[in-house]
Design an enzyme around this catalytic site. Structure first.
Site, PDB file in Angstrom:
ATOM      1  N   LYS A  26     -13.399 105.056   5.091  1.00  0.00           N
ATOM      2  CA  LYS A  26     -13.034 106.242   4.321  1.00  0.00           C
ATOM      3  C   LYS A  26     -14.252 106.760   3.560  1.00  0.00           C
ATOM      4  O   LYS A  26     -14.486 107.978   3.469  1.00  0.00           O
ATOM      5  CB  LYS A  26     -11.925 105.877   3.341  1.00  0.00           C
ATOM      6  N   TYR A  38     -34.316 102.438 -16.198  1.00  0.00           N
ATOM      7  CA  TYR A  38     -33.631 101.380 -16.936  1.00  0.00           C
ATOM      8  C   TYR A  38     -34.252 101.290 -18.330  1.00  0.00           C
ATOM      9  O   TYR A  38     -34.507 102.305 -18.957  1.00  0.00           O
ATOM     10  CB  TYR A  38     -33.690 100.071 -16.141  1.00  0.00           C
TER      11      TYR A  38
END
Length: 750
Positions: free
Chosen positions: A92, A37
């Site tokens: 899925k 970050y």
């Protein structure tokens, strides 16, 4: 509990749902976090600002698919809304990850407005490498997919349309072949005219079927030209209107070659099946209840009925999981801008070809151990077949490149290797060895040649060019079994009973006559014991390597080659080694099968032999001799043996790899312990060759690492023999035989 209760508990267990986010880079130190970050993250941001394609280099976009739905047509549940569809979309995502190592964010949009849906998805293009549309009602699904494909520069794929089309299309290719019919001549009847049916009919035309031969039925009957002219049909149904008399499904099925059911269960009778043409093809894909049951369809007539359903408890399951993970894998890896018709056709043809190949034992076991081979009851691969990944994805990638849909090109051979590595490090390691073997195949004698697994392995070895297999056993039995298995090859067979092998018997007698073996006993062993036969065959130079042990206990299988072939000139001891492949690490474990209580001489020799084996896998060895002591912390005879062996090896001028010991197992494999606590060690990196102090420890250790550590195991590989010999474990699978044969060929090459 019933299925519903089990499913609720499955989804409810903490943490709820089925997906989570995990990190792929270290985040242990302040520096790690500053790279992940602020401030370090600014650097890749600016690179992408300069060139947006760098998003594929510096972010996960290239392996991220959005599974997006509004919940308007969920499974058989209908319009249950966006929120209620989330478990399906998560599911899925599970399938994407499990079968093709693709990451997923599921996105549920609470709108039935086509414009709102299209705008929302198109604005997310910077996030995803591809979009999988799911469970959206027709006809809106057609419009949404068409518009998103036009507006977005990443692949957009509505699986409910195209998944069934591609998988059933693969089945149709093989079913037509089995039935002896040409695609262009097939009279095809559809029951159902929704998104899936229309997409499937279109796709069959792409495969070579004739549009004018397709009759489509909806709930009102045959879709006719008259109904189209009366404005009873939407634009998508109108595409398949035929200039035929009106009628119902029964009328349409008379004389038909193919029935494709994408409607509701129980609407087809046995009489309707009997009215079809010869050797009919029936794809009854309504779920969970097909348009006609498998049993009823098969019993309806005497000739061959080729039957497929959407169910896993019957042959020929048309399951979309055979398609979308691998289609997206290929599309993502070439950074495709679209999933076009050429890519879909390539996927179907690749699946059809795969169904003609020998089926792995693991797949057979998953389906009850009944034989599986190409024919009326096996026209499409099983969903759990791991080969689908590196069969379909390369075909899709190649079609994308050839059709101009890709942004990057690939070396397809290297790409297939990368895909195999996604299924596990062991596949990556074995590919190294098998490629070496293919460069100069050698003759490998298979001692239990009339065993079905050995015959299947011989077929694969010959087909792939890994080795020149020699099956030892009864020639009639071997040829009959190969025929029953549908294997079209002419194997090389050595039949001890049919041919004169007097010289083998005499050679065995000369080798063992001062070990108590008479001439008549030598003749008997050559005639009856294929382990002795194969050992003499290799010793005489009529074969380059030997595999045995599939139907024998390890010691009894090892005894004949030890007696006949023996150890190498500069070796006094053999050892059994396992390669254990973890996600990001490979280690070699010795000795796990041969030496019960080795002294320092044996330990040193086993270490050198195992290091040599590691190099055949392109792994530079770093060896640790293990104990429950670290560098003298415990001093007794047990700890002195590995300590002395390590000292012998360090002082040996021929040893050109780092080795140290004695040390505890965690010391050997944890870098921080080696560098901080034992910085004096000759190992500056974690060991990848672990030599255990005795057979008991080695066998226990490798099995714990395999079962609890999740490692894939290759072996046992026998090192130290004068000629290449490997002893299988009883019950090994065909892939294990092929793998060890590949190792034996590389041994013979060297």
């Amino acid at each position: 509990m019933g299925l519903d209760e089990d499913a609720l508990e499955y989804h409810r267990i903490d943490p709820p749902g089925k997906l989570e986010i995990s990190t792929t880079k270290p985040t242990n130190t302040q520096r790690d976090l500053s790279l992940a970050y602020s401030p370090g993250v600014a650097a890749p941001c600016m690179e992408i600002h300069e060139d947006e394609t760098d998003a594929y280099t510096y972010t996960a976009k290239g392996n991220l698919v959005g599974v997006i739905s509004n919940g308007s047509a969920v499974l058989g549940l209908g319009d249950i809304g966006a929120q209620a569809s989330k478990p399906v979309m998560e599911g899925k995502g599970v399938l994407f990850k499990r079968f093709a190592d693709i990451d997923v964010f599921d996105v549920e949009l609470d709108t039935d407005d086509v414009d709102e849906f299209v705008d929302a998805v198109s604005m997310m293009e910077p996030t995803f490498g591809g979009i999988n549309l799911e469970d959206i009602a027709a006809p809106a699904c057609f419009v949404i997919e068409e518009r998103l494909r036009e507006e977005m520069d990443v692949p957009v794929f509505h699986d409910d349309q195209h998944g069934t089309a591609i998988i059933s299309g693969a089945a149709l290719l093989n079913a037509a072949d089995v039935a002896g019919k040409d695609l262009a001549d097939l009279e095809i009847v559809f029951s159902g005219a929704g998104a899936s049916a229309i997409a499937t009919a279109r796709f069959y035309v792409s495969l070579g079927c004739t549009r004018e031969n397709i009759t489509m039925c909806d709930s009102s009957g045959i879709i006719t030209q008259e109904r189209a002219e009366n404005d009873e049909l939407n634009e998508y149904k109108r595409e398949f209107a035929r200039d035929v008399p009106e009628g119902d499904l029964a009328d349409a099925m008379e004389g038909a070659d193919v029935f494709v059911g994408l409607s509701i269960g129980g609407i087809v009778s046995q009489e309707m099946v009997r009215s079809m043409g010869s050797n009919p093809i029936i794809f009854a894909m309504a779920n969970p209840d097909p348009e006609i049951t498998y049993e009823d369809a098969k019993a309806a007539r005497d000739d061959s009925v080729i039957m497929a359903t959407g169910r896993s408890d019957y042959p020929n399951q048309v399951n979309n999981v055979l398609g979308f993970p691998f289609i997206f894998r290929g599309a993502l890896d070439v950074r495709a801008t679209d999933i076009n018709e050429e890519m879909k056709v390539a996927a179907a043809r690749a699946l059809a070809e795969l169904a003609r190949e020998d089926v792995p034992d693991a797949v057979v076991k998953a389906y009850g151990d009944d034989p599986i081979q190409f024919g009326p009851d096996y026209i499409i691969p099983k969903p759990v077949d791991p080969r689908v990944l590196f069969t379909v994805a390369p075909a899709v990638a190649e079609a994308a490149i050839d059709s101009g849909a890709s942004r990057v090109s690939l070396d397809l051979d290297e790409y297939e290797a990368e895909l195999e590595a996604r299924l596990g490090k062991s596949r990556e390691m074995m590919r190294v060895v098998l490629n070496k073997a293919k460069s100069d195949p050698k003759r490998v004698a298979l001692a239990e040649g009339d065993d079905e697994k050995m015959i299947r392995a011989a077929y694969q070895l010959a087909e792939q060019g890994v080795a020149e297999p020699i099956l030892i056993g009864d020639a009639d039995t071997i040829r009959a079994t190969a025929g029953d298995l549908g294997l079209e090859f002419d194997p090389t067979i050595a039949d001890p009973a049919a041919d004169d092998y007097e010289e083998y018997a005499e050679r065995l007698y000369q080798l063992r006559k001062r070990k108590g073996l008479t001439r008549s006993e030598a003749h008997d062993r050559i005639a009856r014991d294929t382990n002795y036969f194969g050992s003499v065959m290799v010793e005489e130079g009529d074969a380059d390597a030997l595999l045995t042990g599939l139907t024998h206990h390890y010691p009894s299988a090892l005894r004949p080659p030890l007696q006949v072939i023996g150890t190498a000139d500069d070796v006094d001891y053999v050892a059994g080694v396992y390669l254990l492949a973890f996600k990001n690490r490979v280690i070699f474990v010795a000795d796990a099968t041969v030496n019960m209580e080795p002294d320092e001489d044996v330990l040193a020799e086993v270490t050198k032999q195992t290091a040599g084996l590691a190099r055949r896998f392109n792994v530079e060895p770093r060896a640790a001799l293990l104990s429950y002591s670290n560098f003298g912390s415990v001093d007794n005879e047990g700890t002195r043996k590995p300590r002395r062996a390590a000292k012998m090896l360090r002082e040996d001028p021929d040893v050109d790899f780092p080795v140290d010991g004695e040390m505890q197992a965690d010391t050997a494999v944890v870098e921080d312990i080696l560098q901080e606590t034992y910085e004096f060690s000759d190992l500056t990196e974690p060991a990848n060759v672990l030599v255990f102090p005795n057979l008991e420890a080695g066998n226990i250790g490798y099995k714990l690492l395999q079962r609890l550590g999740g490692a894939d195991a290759i072996g046992p590989m026998l090192v130290g023999m004068d000629e290449p010999v490997h002893v299988l474990q009883r019950g090994d699978e065909v892939k294990d035989i092929v793998n060890l044969a590949g190792v034996a060929v590389v041994d013979a090459q060297e």
